[in-house]
Write an enzyme that holds these catalytic residues in place. Structure first.
Site, short mmCIF file in Angstrom:
data_model
loop_
_atom_site.label_atom_id
_atom_site.label_comp_id
_atom_site.label_asym_id
_atom_site.label_seq_id
_atom_site.Cartn_x
_atom_site.Cartn_y
_atom_site.Cartn_z
N ILE A 105 6.53 7.52 -4.54
CA ILE A 105 5.59 7.72 -5.66
C ILE A 105 4.21 7.49 -5.10
CG2 ILE A 105 4.65 6.91 -7.86
CD1 ILE A 105 7.33 6.31 -8.86
N ASP A 106 3.41 8.53 -5.07
CA ASP A 106 2.01 8.37 -4.70
C ASP A 106 1.25 8.23 -6.02
OD1 ASP A 106 -0.30 8.35 -3.09
OD2 ASP A 106 -0.62 10.48 -3.50
N THR A 109 1.15 5.01 -7.65
CA THR A 109 1.97 4.10 -8.48
C THR A 109 1.16 3.55 -9.66
OG1 THR A 109 3.25 3.54 -6.53
CG2 THR A 109 3.47 2.06 -8.40
N HIS A 147 -10.53 2.98 -4.31
CA HIS A 147 -9.93 3.88 -3.31
C HIS A 147 -10.93 4.87 -2.75
CE1 HIS A 147 -5.60 3.16 -4.99
NE2 HIS A 147 -6.20 2.06 -4.59
N ASP A 174 9.77 3.86 -7.49
CA ASP A 174 9.38 4.07 -6.08
C ASP A 174 10.62 3.90 -5.18
OD1 ASP A 174 5.97 3.41 -5.86
OD2 ASP A 174 7.06 2.88 -7.67
N GLU A 228 6.90 5.01 2.68
CA GLU A 228 6.05 3.87 2.29
C GLU A 228 6.87 2.60 2.03
OE1 GLU A 228 3.54 4.34 -1.19
OE2 GLU A 228 2.89 2.26 -1.05
N ASP A 247 6.09 9.66 0.62
CA ASP A 247 5.54 8.73 -0.37
C ASP A 247 6.37 8.95 -1.64
OD1 ASP A 247 4.07 7.11 -2.00
OD2 ASP A 247 2.13 7.78 -1.21
N SER A 273 -3.44 10.17 -7.34
CA SER A 273 -2.41 10.65 -6.40
C SER A 273 -2.76 11.99 -5.74
CB SER A 273 -1.06 10.79 -7.11
OG SER A 273 -0.96 12.03 -7.81
N ASP A 305 0.07 9.49 2.39
CA ASP A 305 -0.85 9.75 1.28
C ASP A 305 -1.54 11.10 1.41
OD1 ASP A 305 -0.52 7.44 -0.29
OD2 ASP A 305 -1.87 6.27 1.00
N1 LIG Z 1 -8.93 0.94 -0.34
C1 LIG Z 1 -8.24 2.06 -0.39
N2 LIG Z 1 -8.83 3.23 -0.01
C2 LIG Z 1 -8.17 4.39 -0.06
N3 LIG Z 1 -6.87 4.48 -0.48
C3 LIG Z 1 -6.22 3.37 -0.87
C4 LIG Z 1 -6.87 2.10 -0.85
N4 LIG Z 1 -5.98 1.18 -1.29
C5 LIG Z 1 -4.83 1.84 -1.56
N5 LIG Z 1 -4.99 3.16 -1.30
C6 LIG Z 1 -4.00 4.24 -1.41
O1 LIG Z 1 -4.31 5.07 -2.52
C7 LIG Z 1 -3.11 5.68 -2.95
C8 LIG Z 1 -3.28 6.20 -4.37
O2 LIG Z 1 -3.98 7.40 -4.29
P1 LIG Z 1 -5.25 7.78 -5.13
O3 LIG Z 1 -6.38 6.90 -4.76
O4 LIG Z 1 -5.44 9.22 -4.88
O5 LIG Z 1 -4.83 7.58 -6.63
S1 LIG Z 1 -5.37 6.53 -7.64
O6 LIG Z 1 -6.45 7.15 -8.41
O7 LIG Z 1 -5.80 5.36 -6.92
O8 LIG Z 1 -4.20 6.19 -8.46
C9 LIG Z 1 -2.11 4.58 -2.83
O9 LIG Z 1 -0.86 5.18 -2.69
P2 LIG Z 1 0.41 4.56 -3.48
O10 LIG Z 1 0.59 3.15 -2.99
O11 LIG Z 1 1.52 5.47 -3.02
O12 LIG Z 1 0.14 4.66 -4.95
C10 LIG Z 1 -2.57 3.79 -1.60
O13 LIG Z 1 -1.85 4.12 -0.46
MG LIG Z 2 0.45 6.84 -1.80
MG LIG Z 3 3.53 5.23 -2.99
MG LIG Z 4 2.01 1.96 -2.87
#
Ligand SMILES: Nc1ncnc2c1ncn2[C@@H]1O[C@H](COP(=O)(O)OS(=O)(=O)O)[C@@H](OP(=O)(O)O)[C@H]1O
Ligand SMILES: [Mg+2]
Ligand SMILES: [Mg+2]
Ligand SMILES: [Mg+2]
Length: 319
Positions: A122-123, A125, A209, A44, A67, A120, A233, A265
């Protein structure tokens, strides 16, 4: 105005960052815990460094809302992590120094402005750490409108080739994709309503999420009978944009009802889907707001569709 230069620089930077991520993942990275308890890795940080450096060289006046930041990395107890990350960055930028790399990362601490990039590095992670899907996501926003979006998805399966797909869109010019391994950009389109084979829906892998039980009920209510495909992601946006699914639902998790989505995101994925002929709004049908700040405080959840399904899904969500 043409965005050819922005598109080119964003694609080249995302491809280099994706290369770094692939190298880190081959070595089975460790997760570092951030203050909010979410994971981050040397990939990241390295990805953010490479992309911010490329943007600084070509567009020195453009702020970047990224991020990650380097505060933790600068602490003496993080010296080993910083060194490890520097090693990966040097595989791509041989003369990079530790001071430069932390400065590049901190170029991502910019604010939402009339013109800015959001990144982002790494989306997904968590997906990256599980050897599943993840994305490097970069977008340019002007006056609240996304103008350019690039999504590099290094683990996306590619027919007849090694994995890795790049999705790109410029406002008004359509969306395209090409394998990360090389080849020409090809136009992409969302799924048409008569293509029943691809009338499936995607959602997050992480149950926290979203609201998976409601997401499944709502998809069924608009005629999608197949079980969801769970993908980490913004790779989900690439899948909808390229016609492999008709819908992506991300409804607020009952566990975190006050959660607000981050601009990084969604921005890159949203323009790729819109330019492929689809539609992106929040769960009430409101446009996502990229003009306020890093959190989309006025929006709840995200609904992504092939366009044709959009009115229907917003109606069942709000009746
Ligand atoms: N509670 C909640 N609700 C919605 N989204 C959240 C939540 N918590 C975290 N995040 C964000 O989710 C990003 C990851 O995306 P995804 O949910 O599409 O992928 S995953 O299936 O969870 O891996 C992740 O992005 P990255 O941190 O870049 O991985 C977070 O920004
Ligand atoms: Mg993300
Ligand atoms: Mg990220
Ligand atoms: Mg993150």
């Amino acid at each position: 105005m043409s965005y050819d230069r922005e598109k080119q620089v964003a694609m080249e930077a995302a491809i280099l960052a994706a290369k770094l991520c692939q190298q880190v993942r081959q070595d089975i990275p460790e997760a570092i815990e951030k203050q909010d308890k979410s994971p981050v890795t040397v990939a990241d940080y390295g990805s953010q460094a490479i992309i911010c450096k490329a943007l600084a060289e070509t567009f020195p006046n453009d702020p970047v809302v990224g991020e990650e930041d380097a505060t933790e990395l600068r602490k003496p107890e993080m010296a080993d992590t910083l060194n490890k990350m520097l090693g990966y960055v040097q595989n791509i930028i041989p003369d990079a120094t530790a001071d430069q790399v932390t400065d590049w990362i901190d170029r991502g601490n910019g604010s939402v402005s009339p013109r800015y990039w959001t990144l982002d590095p790494i989306d997904g992670t968590k997906g990256f750490l599980r050897q599943d899907q993840y994305a490097v996501a970069l977008a340019l926003i002007e006056d609240g409108d996304i103008k350019v979006g690039v999504l590099a998805c290094p683990a996306m399966p590619v027919e007849g080739s090694e994995p890795g797909m790049l999705y790109v869109a410029v406002r008004g010019e359509g969306a395209q994709m090409k394998p990360l391994a090389g080849g020409e950009l090809q136009p992409i389109h969302v799924v048409s309503p008569d293509d029943t084979e691809n009338l499936r829906f995607v959602e997050s892998v992480e149950a926290a999420h979203g609201d998976q039980s409601r997401q499944n009920a709502m998809a069924q209510a608009v005629g999608i009978t197949a079980a969801s495909v769970r993908v980490d992601s913004q790779a989900k946006y690439g899948i909808v944009a390229s016609g492999k699914a008709a819908l992506y639902l991300r409804l607020p998790s009952p566990k975190y009802p006050d959660y607000r989505e981050n601009i990084w995101d969604h921005a890159a994925g949203a323009i790729v889907v819109e330019e492929a002929g689809g539609k992106v709004t929040d769960m009430y049908g409101k446009p996502l707001n990229f003009a306020e700040g890093q959190k989309m405080i006025d929006n709840r959840g995200v609904v992504v569709s092939n366009g044709v399904l959009h009115e229907k899904i917003i109606a069942v969500l709000n009746n």
